[in-house]
Design an enzyme around this catalytic site. Structure first.
Site, PDB file in Angstrom:
ATOM      1  N   GLY A 111       0.828  -1.266   0.002  1.00 38.92           N
ATOM      2  CA  GLY A 111       0.136   0.108  -0.067  1.00 38.92           C
ATOM      3  C   GLY A 111       0.848   1.202   0.001  1.00 38.92           C
ATOM      4  O   GLY A 111       1.979   1.298   0.241  1.00 38.92           O
ATOM      5  N   CYS A 112       0.067   2.203  -0.252  1.00 47.89           N
ATOM      6  CA  CYS A 112       1.040   3.793  -0.267  1.00 47.89           C
ATOM      7  C   CYS A 112       0.576   4.727   0.824  1.00 47.89           C
ATOM      8  O   CYS A 112       0.918   5.730   0.765  1.00 47.89           O
ATOM      9  CB  CYS A 112       0.742   4.274  -1.619  1.00 47.89           C
ATOM     10  N   GLY A 113      -0.127   4.100   2.066  1.00 46.50           N
ATOM     11  CA  GLY A 113      -0.380   4.622   2.968  1.00 46.50           C
ATOM     12  C   GLY A 113      -1.399   5.585   3.110  1.00 46.50           C
ATOM     13  O   GLY A 113      -1.739   6.355   3.902  1.00 46.50           O
ATOM     14  N   VAL A 117      -6.486   2.251  -0.029  1.00 48.27           N
ATOM     15  CA  VAL A 117      -5.849   2.633  -1.519  1.00 48.27           C
ATOM     16  C   VAL A 117      -4.824   1.381  -1.614  1.00 48.27           C
ATOM     17  O   VAL A 117      -3.844   1.303  -0.765  1.00 48.27           O
ATOM     18  CB  VAL A 117      -5.175   3.930  -1.244  1.00 48.27           C
TER      19      VAL A 117
END
Length: 271
Positions: A111-113, A117
């Site tokens: 994930g991107c944080g 998302v």
């Protein structure tokens, strides 16, 4: 154990001066972990003020794309735990299927944080195209931000709480929500307006914070054509506002502000 679900509390302190120590109390903001769960599975844990949690549940669910409309939430229950709260939500059958597919996509990729998302591409999900004939004068904008300050009941006491409000030129501030987190305050506002079936195309979102891209995304999903903030925006937020048609006004303090996108909605002369 029963939690304190008040957004502000009194805590002991000692005021230190040059020649004296004075024990006393200060009103401070409360915050706690709030777990968002759907159909029995935890989606995200947010640090937030324990107030307006039903609005938070609805607004977060809409802004994160978990649901498309308020009636996609079949039920919402606030569960107290020893260390925080759980907002337990159950989705309609129609949304449950798409949500399960999304959860399967979350397994594996890094994930991107950002909440919910699953890939970097999801950070810039397409936003609604905002069209509105609304125009406001600089004087009205200054008045709106003054109204925002006056309406911050919790922040007047704790001095550490963000606010997000919805304002209409003919009505003033029609709704406001406060939280220790700026994103949370905006989600709570979105939920409050959605619960009342408010149309947002005739007003502005007002913020006490800086403008990051998530704040623009949440405003776009609400359908508001103006976003007015006390602090500055990021470059990505400006590009997002330009792309989706939002008029972004920032550094709005006193009688001055800066216009970053779609200036046609600011009436420099009376329309």
């Amino acid at each position: 154990m029963s939690l304190n679900l008040s957004p502000i509390v009194r805590m002991p302190q000692v005021k230190v001066g040059r020649e004296a120590f004075a024990p006393g109390e200060r009103v401070v903001a409360e915050e706690m972990p709030i777990a968002m769960t759907y159909n029995g599975s935890t989606h995200a844990v947010m640090m937030a003020s324990p107030a307006d949690l039903e609005d938070f549940a609805l607004g977060f669910s809409l802004s994160e794309g978990v649901i498309a409309a308020p009636d996609d939430l079949v039920s919402t229950e606030i569960i107290e735990h020893e260390t925080g709260c759980e907002i337990r939500m159950w989705l309609s059958e129609r949304r449950s299927a798409s949500y399960q597919m999304r959860r399967r996509a979350l397994a594996g990729p890094i994930g991107c944080g950002l909440c919910g998302v699953e890939s970097l591409a999801e950070v810039e999900r397409p936003l609604p195209s905002i069209t509105s004939e609304l125009q406001v004068s600089p004087e009205a904008i200054a008045g709106a931000m003054e109204n925002l300050s006056d309406a911050q009941r919790l922040n007047r006491e704790a001095r550490a709480i963000h606010a997000a409000a919805f304002w209409r030129p003919e009505q003033g501030v029609v709704a406001i929500r406060e939280d220790v987190g700026r994103h949370n305050a905006l989600d709570k506002l979105a939920g409050a307006l959605a619960a009342r079936s408010e149309i947002c195309s005739d007003g502005a979102v007002l913020l006490t914070s800086r403008v990051s891209v998530e704040m623009v995304q949440k405003t776009a999903r609400m359908g508001a054509p103006l976003l007015i903030a006390i602090s500055a925006p990021t470059a990505l937020a400006i590009r997002a506002a330009e792309g989706c048609g939002i008029t972004l006004l920032a550094v709005a303090r006193g009688d001055s502000f800066e216009v970053f996108t779609h200036p046609q909605r600011v009436a420099l002369t009376q329309p």
